[in-house]
Design a protein around this motif. Structure first.
Motif, PDB file in Angstrom:
ATOM      1  N   ARG A 162       0.833  -1.197   0.000  1.00 53.95           N
ATOM      2  CA  ARG A 162       0.000   0.000   0.000  1.00 53.95           C
ATOM      3  C   ARG A 162       0.876   1.259   0.000  1.00 53.95           C
ATOM      4  N   GLU A 163       1.938   1.199   0.802  1.00 54.38           N
ATOM      5  CA  GLU A 163       2.836   2.358   0.899  1.00 54.38           C
ATOM      6  C   GLU A 163       3.553   2.599  -0.425  1.00 54.38           C
ATOM      7  N   PHE A 164       3.970   1.498  -1.060  1.00 56.04           N
ATOM      8  CA  PHE A 164       4.629   1.635  -2.369  1.00 56.04           C
ATOM      9  C   PHE A 164       3.644   2.164  -3.410  1.00 56.04           C
ATOM     10  N   PHE A 165       2.411   1.685  -3.295  1.00 59.90           N
ATOM     11  CA  PHE A 165       1.392   2.160  -4.234  1.00 59.90           C
ATOM     12  C   PHE A 165       1.195   3.665  -4.068  1.00 59.90           C
ATOM     13  N   ARG A 166       1.129   4.079  -2.778  1.00 53.62           N
ATOM     14  CA  ARG A 166       0.939   5.505  -2.513  1.00 53.62           C
ATOM     15  C   ARG A 166       2.113   6.318  -3.041  1.00 53.62           C
ATOM     16  N   ILE A 167       3.317   5.819  -2.794  1.00 50.41           N
ATOM     17  CA  ILE A 167       4.504   6.572  -3.216  1.00 50.41           C
ATOM     18  C   ILE A 167       4.582   6.612  -4.736  1.00 50.41           C
ATOM     19  N   ASN A 168       4.148   5.520  -5.364  1.00 45.65           N
ATOM     20  CA  ASN A 168       4.134   5.482  -6.823  1.00 45.65           C
ATOM     21  C   ASN A 168       3.167   6.528  -7.374  1.00 45.65           C
ATOM     22  N   ARG A 169       1.993   6.561  -6.741  1.00 47.84           N
ATOM     23  CA  ARG A 169       0.994   7.526  -7.178  1.00 47.84           C
ATOM     24  C   ARG A 169       1.499   8.955  -6.953  1.00 47.84           C
ATOM     25  N   PHE A 170       2.172   9.135  -5.819  1.00 43.84           N
ATOM     26  CA  PHE A 170       2.715  10.452  -5.487  1.00 43.84           C
ATOM     27  C   PHE A 170       3.770  10.874  -6.508  1.00 43.84           C
ATOM     28  N   VAL A 171       4.630   9.918  -6.822  1.00 47.45           N
ATOM     29  CA  VAL A 171       5.694  10.235  -7.778  1.00 47.45           C
ATOM     30  C   VAL A 171       5.085  10.543  -9.144  1.00 47.45           C
ATOM     31  N   ARG A 230       2.060  11.580  -9.774  1.00 53.69           N
ATOM     32  CA  ARG A 230       1.227  12.784  -9.755  1.00 53.69           C
ATOM     33  C   ARG A 230       2.063  14.055  -9.602  1.00 53.69           C
ATOM     34  N   ASP A 231       2.980  14.046  -8.630  1.00 54.54           N
ATOM     35  CA  ASP A 231       3.692  15.271  -8.278  1.00 54.54           C
ATOM     36  C   ASP A 231       5.070  15.371  -8.911  1.00 54.54           C
ATOM     37  N   LEU A 232       5.842  14.316  -8.749  1.00 56.68           N
ATOM     38  CA  LEU A 232       7.198  14.403  -9.297  1.00 56.68           C
ATOM     39  C   LEU A 232       7.230  14.101 -10.787  1.00 56.68           C
ATOM     40  N   GLY A 233       6.159  13.504 -11.309  1.00 56.01           N
ATOM     41  CA  GLY A 233       6.073  13.231 -12.749  1.00 56.01           C
ATOM     42  C   GLY A 233       6.096  14.533 -13.538  1.00 56.01           C
ATOM     43  N   GLY A 234       5.598  15.587 -12.951  1.00 56.86           N
ATOM     44  CA  GLY A 234       5.581  16.883 -13.646  1.00 56.86           C
ATOM     45  C   GLY A 234       6.824  17.707 -13.372  1.00 56.86           C
ATOM     46  N   TYR A 235       7.848  17.051 -12.856  1.00 58.54           N
ATOM     47  CA  TYR A 235       9.064  17.795 -12.499  1.00 58.54           C
ATOM     48  C   TYR A 235       9.748  18.431 -13.713  1.00 58.54           C
ATOM     49  N   PRO A 236       9.856  17.777 -14.898  1.00 58.72           N
ATOM     50  CA  PRO A 236      10.468  18.436 -16.064  1.00 58.72           C
ATOM     51  C   PRO A 236       9.775  19.741 -16.417  1.00 58.72           C
ATOM     52  N   GLN A 237       8.432  19.735 -16.342  1.00 53.57           N
ATOM     53  CA  GLN A 237       7.712  20.980 -16.630  1.00 53.57           C
ATOM     54  C   GLN A 237       8.081  22.054 -15.616  1.00 53.57           C
ATOM     55  N   VAL A 238       8.160  21.592 -14.344  1.00 51.43           N
ATOM     56  CA  VAL A 238       8.531  22.544 -13.289  1.00 51.43           C
ATOM     57  C   VAL A 238       9.915  23.100 -13.558  1.00 51.43           C
ATOM     58  N   GLN A 239      10.794  22.206 -13.989  1.00 53.56           N
ATOM     59  CA  GLN A 239      12.181  22.632 -14.259  1.00 53.56           C
ATOM     60  C   GLN A 239      12.207  23.648 -15.407  1.00 53.56           C
ATOM     61  N   ARG A 240      11.424  23.325 -16.448  1.00 55.07           N
ATOM     62  CA  ARG A 240      11.372  24.253 -17.592  1.00 55.07           C
ATOM     63  C   ARG A 240      10.834  25.605 -17.153  1.00 55.07           C
ATOM     64  N   ALA A 241       9.784  25.531 -16.308  1.00 53.56           N
ATOM     65  CA  ALA A 241       9.188  26.784 -15.839  1.00 53.56           C
ATOM     66  C   ALA A 241      10.205  27.591 -15.040  1.00 53.56           C
ATOM     67  N   ILE A 242      10.975  26.874 -14.205  1.00 55.05           N
ATOM     68  CA  ILE A 242      11.983  27.565 -13.392  1.00 55.05           C
ATOM     69  C   ILE A 242      13.041  28.191 -14.293  1.00 55.05           C
ATOM     70  N   GLN A 243      13.459  27.422 -15.301  1.00 52.11           N
ATOM     71  CA  GLN A 243      14.487  27.943 -16.210  1.00 52.11           C
ATOM     72  C   GLN A 243      13.986  29.186 -16.953  1.00 52.11           C
ATOM     73  N   ALA A 244      12.718  29.082 -17.395  1.00 57.67           N
ATOM     74  CA  ALA A 244      12.153  30.228 -18.112  1.00 57.67           C
ATOM     75  C   ALA A 244      12.089  31.443 -17.202  1.00 57.67           C
ATOM     76  N   GLN A 245      11.683  31.159 -15.945  1.00 56.95           N
ATOM     77  CA  GLN A 245      11.583  32.273 -14.999  1.00 56.95           C
ATOM     78  C   GLN A 245      12.956  32.863 -14.709  1.00 56.95           C
ATOM     79  N   VAL A 246      13.959  31.983 -14.571  1.00 55.54           N
ATOM     80  CA  VAL A 246      15.324  32.458 -14.302  1.00 55.54           C
ATOM     81  C   VAL A 246      15.838  33.271 -15.485  1.00 55.54           C
ATOM     82  N   ALA A 247      15.567  32.804 -16.735  1.00 56.10           N
ATOM     83  CA  ALA A 247      16.024  33.528 -17.932  1.00 56.10           C
ATOM     84  C   ALA A 247      15.378  34.902 -18.000  1.00 56.10           C
TER      85      ALA A 247
END
Lengths: 500, 216
Positions: free
Chosen positions: A85-94, A96-113
């Protein structure tokens, strides 16, 4: 008894005395055999009880090992389930939240530029160098010799002054515009900073949650490994947890039983209208049986539904099915459950009608005529309540599968533990009984010898005199066996008998 | 093989179920004898209340008969009303209403009889309940227990009352009982002896307000 006394010509007291003397003599003569018989009986009893105690203790040990295995297996299963159950939750978390990390990174880079560009644009532009200052200095060095020249110089200087003033004003204006632009740029940067800060904070929170979950998994893994190793600590913890779970599950099952009892009474009467109230099966009304069948069907459907949803694991065959089949069964069970709940609502309505009919009948039989009309005004309240309960109680009863699963899983171990305690108690009792029988054997020997104390005393005297005469030293007459430490063993009587 | 299993299942179900030709142990039969002789008819209003009380507590499947005690009571003609309640509660309630109505009419229009044949009525009750094949048999005698038979009527026989509960209700004291109470006591004792000798259980209820005494 009187016949015995009448057979002797002597008075009864004398007869009694003679008979007692004969009995004592006979007992003394049969002492060796009697001691042997008593020894054999009590020794047999003692040995039997001791063997019984040992067997029971062995069985208790085996049961204890078995219980421990079962407990650990159950704990392992639970730990596995929790880890999954815990692995399932962490998988879902990853996902849901960390799966969008590249977009977040791009957004940060754009903001920094963007911030970087704005920063560059906001850099301070140095004001233009005042070129006219050297001209002023040159003009100032001119020597004024003539008055006409003086006027000319003065005019030139005045022009220069005016030109310088104009240029200064222009320069200041440009400088101020540049400053305003810089300030505007910096003002535009502020939301980007805030956004960047929020994004970074969010990422930080996600990472913190990930760390927390990882720690949780680490703890559970540690617990799981402990169970796998079968340590005493894990067994103790599982035992305590098991007992609590059993009590809680039992409590909930009792609540559910109360609900089922209530539900039964809600539908038993209307069922008699459908299947008749006169016929019985094994002493129980068919209507009651039918009502029970409906309730059991509802509970069964609920159990299958929860099983298909994966909430319980009572039937491995359902758990092993593919998802498609399970969904189909779940839909079928859910539909059937809803239909049964609807049927119960209808039965509850019918019950209300029958109860009203009964009430009217009793009122008319008692001579009160029909029921008062004002009662009928609020008759819809119990009717609607009954129908509502008739519909909801079966649905609520379906959830009994969860505590039932816990009760079954933990009950096995709890009953095993109880059996273990009982066996332990039985072993102790058997051992105690064995010891008591051994001491009873001693006591019986002592009592036997107390009956024949007079001949034994005479025997002792005779033996002492014989030993004294032979010069071998006298054996002191101590216990009833004729030995100093007599009676400490079952076989002491035999030795005395040999001496006798 | 499949048919065999079905046959076994059906047989086992029928084996477990009650009914058929055997007596149903859970169904009750109540036979109430109403004395309609002389001035005792005035007491029948109380009998109506008792009948209504019993009707209220009888269940589907039970049998209830009310018969009058008159000059010759060993006859089906003396049965005032009889019913075996339907298995469905709603139908049973309808039957109860009809039964109560019949009894009300009877109590209103009853005429006194010249003699009192209690023994004949009791014998008729035994016959009826035995035939009804009920599990619990109750006979209530609403009478002063003073038997007064016409000439050439013979009632000196023993009853067979195994499994029967016989209760005398509202055994009123006659004027002669007041003069000599022993007569009343002897009358009651005589009936008790006849019932007990026949294998039945005897009881007497004079306080009709005691609802528990009338419990079946």
């Amino acid at each position: 008894m009187s016949a015995i006394y009448s057979a002797f010509p002597t008075p009864p007291w004398l007869t009694t005395l003679i008979l007692f003397a004969i009995a004592v003599l006979l007992l003394y003569m049969a002492r060796t055999s009697a001691h042997g018989a008593i020894n054999s009986i009590f020794r047999m009893l003692h040995n039997g009880l001791r063997i019984g105690a040992r067997s029971v203790a062995l069985a208790e040990k085996r049961l204890s090992v078995r219980n421990r295995d079962v407990l650990l297996a159950l704990g392992r299963d639970h730990a596995e389930r929790e880890l999954n159950r815990e692995f399932f939750r962490i998988n879902r978390f990853v996902e849901r939240d960390l799966g969008g990390y590249p977009q977040v990174q791009r957004a940060i880079q754009a903001q920094v530029a963007q911030i970087s560009e704005d920063y560059k644009a906001s850099a301070e532009v140095p004001p233009p160098s005042p070129d006219w200052v050297q001209a002023v200095e040159s003009v100032a060095k001119l020597q004024v010799k003539e008055k006409s020249n003086s006027n000319l110089t003065s005019r030139i200087l005045e022009d220069i002054y005016n030109a310088a003033e104009d240029q200064h004003r222009e320069t200041l204006k440009e400088y101020r515009e540049a400053m305003t632009e810089r300030n505007n740029r910096l003002r535009q940067m502020a939301p980007f900073w805030r956004k960047l800060s929020n994004t970074v904070d969010q990422v930080g929170k996600h990472l913190q949650e990930l760390v927390t979950r990882s720690n949780n998994i680490d703890r559970q893994m540690e617990h799981f490994e402990e169970i796998n190793r079968g340590t005493d600590k894990a067994a103790r913890r599982l035992k305590a947890s098991n007992s609590i779970q059993f009590c809680v599950a039992l409590l909930f099952v009792l609540f559910a039983a109360g609900g089922a009892f209530f539900n039964f009474h809600l539908i038993a009467l209307p069922m008699s209208e459908m299947v008749g109230a006169a016929s019985r099966v094994g002493g129980v009304k068919v209507a009651d049986v039918a009502a029970l069948v409906i309730i059991f069907l509802e509970i069964t459907m609920g159990m299958f539904l929860l099983e298909c949803l994966g909430w319980t694991r009572l039937f491995p065959i359902i758990g092993a099915m593919d998802d498609k089949s399970r969904v189909r069964i779940a839909i079928a069970c859910g539909t059937f459950l809803l239909v049964l709940a609807g049927v119960e609502a209808g039965l509850a309505f019918m019950r209300d009608q029958i109860a009203a009919d009964y009430s009217a009948l009793r009122a008319s039989l008692a001579g009160a005529g029909s029921a008062p009309e004002e009662e009928a005004v609020n008759a819809w309240i119990p009717r609607v309540t009954g129908m509502f309960l008739g519909f909801t109680v079966p649905l609520a009863l379906t959830l009994v599968a969860i505590p039932l699963e816990y009760l079954i899983n933990t009950g096995r171990n709890i009953f095993g533990m109880l059996l273990e305690y009982l066996l332990r108690l039985l072993a102790i009792l058997l051992r105690l009984a064995g010891n008591v029988s051994r001491h009873l054997g001693h006591l019986t020997l002592y009592l036997y010898d107390m009956l024949i104390v007079l001949p034994l005393w005479l025997e002792g005297l005779w033996l002492a005199s014989r030993r004294a005469s032979s010069g071998a030293g006298g054996a002191e007459f101590g216990g009833p066996d004729g030995n100093a430490d007599g009676g400490s063993s079952f076989y002491r009587g035999n030795e005395v008998s040999k001496n006798a | 093989m499949r048919r065999l299993w079905i046959a076994v299942l059906v047989l086992s179900l029928f084996g477990c179920s009650d009914g058929g030709g055997q007596a149903n142990n859970y169904q009750r039969g109540v036979y109430l004898l109403l004395d309609t002789s002389g001035t005792y008819t005035e007491e029948l209003v109380k009998a109506k209340q008792i009948i209504n009380y019993l009707l209220a507590y009888l269940e589907p499947g039970d049998t209830f008969v009310v018969a009058r005690i008159d000059s010759g009571s060993f006859s089906e003609k003396d049965i005032v009303a009889k019913v075996t309640l339907d298995a469905r509660p709603s139908a049973a309630n309808r039957q109860k209403r009809e039964f109560a109505s019949t009894i009300a009419d009877f109590v209103t229009n009853v005429k006194s009889s010249a003699y009192t044949d209690i023994s004949g009525g009791l014998l008729q009750a035994i016959e009826y309940l035995n035939e009804a094949r009920v599990g619990k048999k109750h006979i209530y005698i609403f009478s002063d227990l003073k038997e007064d038979l016409p000439a050439n009527f013979k009632r000196d026989f023993d009853f067979t009352l195994d499994g029967f509960v016989v209760k005398a209700l509202n055994v009123t004291k006659l004027r002669s009982d007041n003069v000599n109470p022993v007569e009343y006591l002897e009358r009651v004792a005589d009936w008790q002896a006849r019932v007990v000798q026949g294998g039945g259980t005897w009881g007497i209820i004079n306080d009709l307000d005691r609802a528990d005494a009338l419990a079946l």
